[in-house]
Design an enzyme around this catalytic site. Structure first.
Site, mmCIF file in Angstrom:
data_model
loop_
_atom_site.group_PDB
_atom_site.id
_atom_site.type_symbol
_atom_site.label_atom_id
_atom_site.label_comp_id
_atom_site.label_asym_id
_atom_site.label_seq_id
_atom_site.Cartn_x
_atom_site.Cartn_y
_atom_site.Cartn_z
ATOM 1 N N MET A 30 -100.744 7.969 6.293
ATOM 2 C CA MET A 30 -101.507 9.154 5.878
ATOM 3 C C MET A 30 -100.566 10.126 5.161
ATOM 4 O O MET A 30 -100.872 11.314 5.027
ATOM 5 C CB MET A 30 -102.169 9.813 7.090
ATOM 6 C CG MET A 30 -103.181 8.879 7.751
ATOM 7 S SD MET A 30 -104.454 9.725 8.709
ATOM 8 C CE MET A 30 -103.481 10.549 9.934
ATOM 9 N N GLY A 31 -99.406 9.630 4.717
ATOM 10 C CA GLY A 31 -98.476 10.479 3.976
ATOM 11 C C GLY A 31 -97.646 11.350 4.894
ATOM 12 O O GLY A 31 -97.532 11.090 6.087
ATOM 13 N N LEU A 33 -94.416 11.530 4.744
ATOM 14 C CA LEU A 33 -93.573 10.426 5.183
ATOM 15 C C LEU A 33 -92.260 10.910 5.819
ATOM 16 O O LEU A 33 -91.667 11.887 5.381
ATOM 17 C CB LEU A 33 -93.258 9.515 3.987
ATOM 18 C CG LEU A 33 -94.484 8.944 3.259
ATOM 19 C CD1 LEU A 33 -94.050 8.026 2.122
ATOM 20 C CD2 LEU A 33 -95.405 8.201 4.222
ATOM 21 N N HIS A 34 -91.854 10.194 6.848
ATOM 22 C CA HIS A 34 -90.575 10.465 7.506
ATOM 23 C C HIS A 34 -89.874 9.120 7.726
ATOM 24 O O HIS A 34 -90.380 8.062 7.306
ATOM 25 C CB HIS A 34 -90.784 11.234 8.818
ATOM 26 C CG HIS A 34 -91.823 10.623 9.727
ATOM 27 N ND1 HIS A 34 -91.656 9.384 10.332
ATOM 28 C CD2 HIS A 34 -93.050 11.045 10.111
ATOM 29 C CE1 HIS A 34 -92.714 9.103 11.059
ATOM 30 N NE2 HIS A 34 -93.588 10.091 10.940
ATOM 31 N N HIS A 37 -91.887 6.064 8.786
ATOM 32 C CA HIS A 37 -92.642 5.347 7.753
ATOM 33 C C HIS A 37 -91.706 4.479 6.911
ATOM 34 O O HIS A 37 -92.036 3.346 6.544
ATOM 35 C CB HIS A 37 -93.349 6.333 6.812
ATOM 36 C CG HIS A 37 -94.390 7.179 7.479
ATOM 37 N ND1 HIS A 37 -94.234 8.517 7.690
ATOM 38 C CD2 HIS A 37 -95.610 6.851 7.968
ATOM 39 C CE1 HIS A 37 -95.314 9.005 8.282
ATOM 40 N NE2 HIS A 37 -96.157 8.015 8.469
ATOM 41 N N GLU A 147 -95.142 0.666 16.222
ATOM 42 C CA GLU A 147 -95.455 0.531 17.651
ATOM 43 C C GLU A 147 -95.691 1.881 18.302
ATOM 44 O O GLU A 147 -96.213 1.957 19.401
ATOM 45 C CB GLU A 147 -94.317 -0.196 18.374
ATOM 46 C CG GLU A 147 -94.309 -1.673 18.075
ATOM 47 C CD GLU A 147 -93.245 -2.431 18.838
ATOM 48 O OE1 GLU A 147 -92.309 -1.783 19.376
ATOM 49 O OE2 GLU A 147 -93.328 -3.672 18.878
ATOM 50 N N GLN A 152 -103.354 1.677 18.599
ATOM 51 C CA GLN A 152 -103.852 1.438 17.233
ATOM 52 C C GLN A 152 -103.411 0.052 16.731
ATOM 53 O O GLN A 152 -104.202 -0.697 16.153
ATOM 54 C CB GLN A 152 -103.321 2.523 16.296
ATOM 55 C CG GLN A 152 -103.518 2.224 14.823
ATOM 56 C CD GLN A 152 -103.094 3.380 13.927
ATOM 57 O OE1 GLN A 152 -103.830 4.324 13.778
ATOM 58 N NE2 GLN A 152 -101.910 3.294 13.331
HETATM 59 O O1 PAF Z 1 -101.282 5.462 11.591
HETATM 60 C C1 PAF Z 1 -101.766 6.043 10.602
HETATM 61 O O2 PAF Z 1 -101.059 6.710 9.848
HETATM 62 C C2 PAF Z 1 -103.268 5.929 10.345
HETATM 63 O O3 PAF Z 1 -103.992 5.879 11.521
HETATM 64 C C3 PAF Z 1 -103.624 4.742 9.428
HETATM 65 C C4 PAF Z 1 -103.275 3.414 10.073
HETATM 66 C C5 PAF Z 1 -102.898 4.884 8.106
HETATM 67 C C6 PAF Z 1 -105.133 4.743 9.152
HETATM 68 O O4 PAF Z 1 -105.538 5.920 8.555
#
Ligand code: PAF
Length: 277
Positions: A30-31, A33-34, A37, A147, A152
Site C-alpha cells: 500500500m506504499g 515503503l520502508h 517492503h 510474515e 494475512q
Molecule cells: O499488506 C498490505 O500492504 C496489504 O494488505 C496488501 C496485501 C497490499 C493488500 O492491500
C-alpha cells in the site's frame, strides 16, 4: 523502472512480457515503503524475470473510522526507494481498482476467522478481493508477502489453494528496527513517548515464547505477557494468542509448529506482531 498508472497500461506491459514467455513476480504493497517492503523485493528477486511492485491503498480493507484517509501516500519517495534498491521493473500504481457498479467480493473463512477478524471483520474480505484483482491484472506467477501480517499471509495461501490460482506464494521474514519493533507503515503514527514503549511488545512475546518452550502452561504465559504489556504502557490488548502456524487453530500446550500472534493498542495506534515459537 516503468510507472504503470492504470490496468490498461499494466495490460500492455504484461502482453509483451508474456509473449516473451517471462515469469512475473509481484510485491503487493500500500506504499509508504520502508525496509520491510524492500526486503520483500529482495526476497522475490531472482525468482522471476520481471518484478512489479504494486502500490494501492485499498479502501475495501478499511472500516469506517479507520485510517484510510490519513494513510500516508508517499509516491515519489516510494519510487526513489525502489529505484535505489534496484530489481523492480515496474510499479503498478492504479488510481482506482473498483469501477462504478463493482459488486463482487471474496469472502474468506477458515484461517480468516478470529484474531484480526474479531476487531476488523471487513479486513480479510477486502485484502483477498484486492489481492485477487492484483494477481489478475499483473499476471502474477509468483508473489511475496511479509510474515509480519501473518494471518494475512495464511489467508492468501488459503485463497490460492481454494481457488486454484496459478500463483506461487512466498513468505518473507519480519524486518525489525534495532530495538525489535516490527517495521510497519503505521509506526509513523506513534508519538515519541509511544515509540519508546512499542518495542516492549516483541520483548514480551519473546519472553512468553521462551516460557512456552520450557513447557510452562500456555495460558499462564499469555496472561503474564499480557500483564507485562499493559504495565509497560500499552493501552489495550486486542489479542495475544498461541496457535498452530498453518491452521491458526488455538494450542493449549507447546507444539512443534507453534506461533504467537498479537495485536495491541498504544494510544490510538494498533500494532501487530508475530513470533514462531
Ligand atoms: O499488506 C498490505 O500492504 C496489504 O494488505 C496488501 C496485501 C497490499 C493488500 O492491500
Amino acid at each position: 523502472m516503468k510507472i504503470l498508472q492504470n490496468k490498461h497500461e499494466m495490460a500492455d506491459a504484461l502482453t509483451s512480457w508474456k509473449q516473451q514467455g517471462l515469469r512475473i513476480g509481484v510485491v503487493p504493497t500500500m506504499g509508504n515503503l520502508h525496509a520491510g517492503h524492500l526486503s520483500l523485493l529482495k526476497a522475490i528477486s531472482g525468482k522471476a524475470d520481471k518484478i512489479i511492485t504494486t502500490i494501492y491503498v485499498n479502501p475495501l480493507q478499511f472500516a469506517q473510522g479507520e485510517d484510510f484517509d490519513i494513510y500516508p501516500r508517499t509516491h515519489e519517495a516510494d519510487f526513489e526507494k525502489l529505484r535505489a534498491a534496484g530489481g523492480c521493473d515496474a510499479v503498478f500504481i492504479p488510481d482506482q481498482m473498483y469501477e462504478s457498479g463493482h459488486a463482487t467480493a471474496i469472502s474468506p473463512a477458515g484461517v480468516a476467522l478470529g484474531y484480526e477478524a474479531r476487531t476488523r471483520p471487513h479486513f480479510f474480505g477486502g485484502v483477498a478481493t484486492i489481492v485477487l484483482k492484483l494477481f489478475q491484472q499483473t499476471g502474477a506467477d509468483i508473489a511475496v508477502f511479509g510474515e509480519k501480517d501473518y494471518q494475512q499471509l495464511q489467508v492468501i495461501r488459503q485463497m490460492v489453494r481454494d481457488l486454484d490460482l496459478p500463483v506461487e506464494i512466498i513468505a518473507s521474514p519480519t524486518i525489525r528496527e534495532a530495538d525489535g519493533l516490527a517495521m510497519s507503515s503505521r509506526n509513523g503514527y506513534l508519538a515519541p513517548a509511544e515509540r519508546q514503549i512499542a518495542p516492549f511488545l516483541y520483548q514480551a512475546m519473546q519472553d512468553a515464547a521462551a516460557e512456552i518452550r520450557q513447557g510452562k502452561e500456555v495460558e499462564t504465559c499469555l496472561k503474564k505477557a499480557s500483564d507485562n504489556i499493559l504495565a509497560a504502557g500499552f493501552t489495550e490488548i486486542d489479542y495475544l494468542g498461541y496457535c498452530d502456524a498453518d491452521s491458526l487453530a488455538k494450542r493449549e500446550t507447546h507444539t512443534q509448529n507453534g506461533m504467537l500472534l498479537a495485536a495491541v493498542y498504544l494510544g490510538n495506534v494498533r500494532l501487530i506482531d508475530q513470533l514462531k515459537v
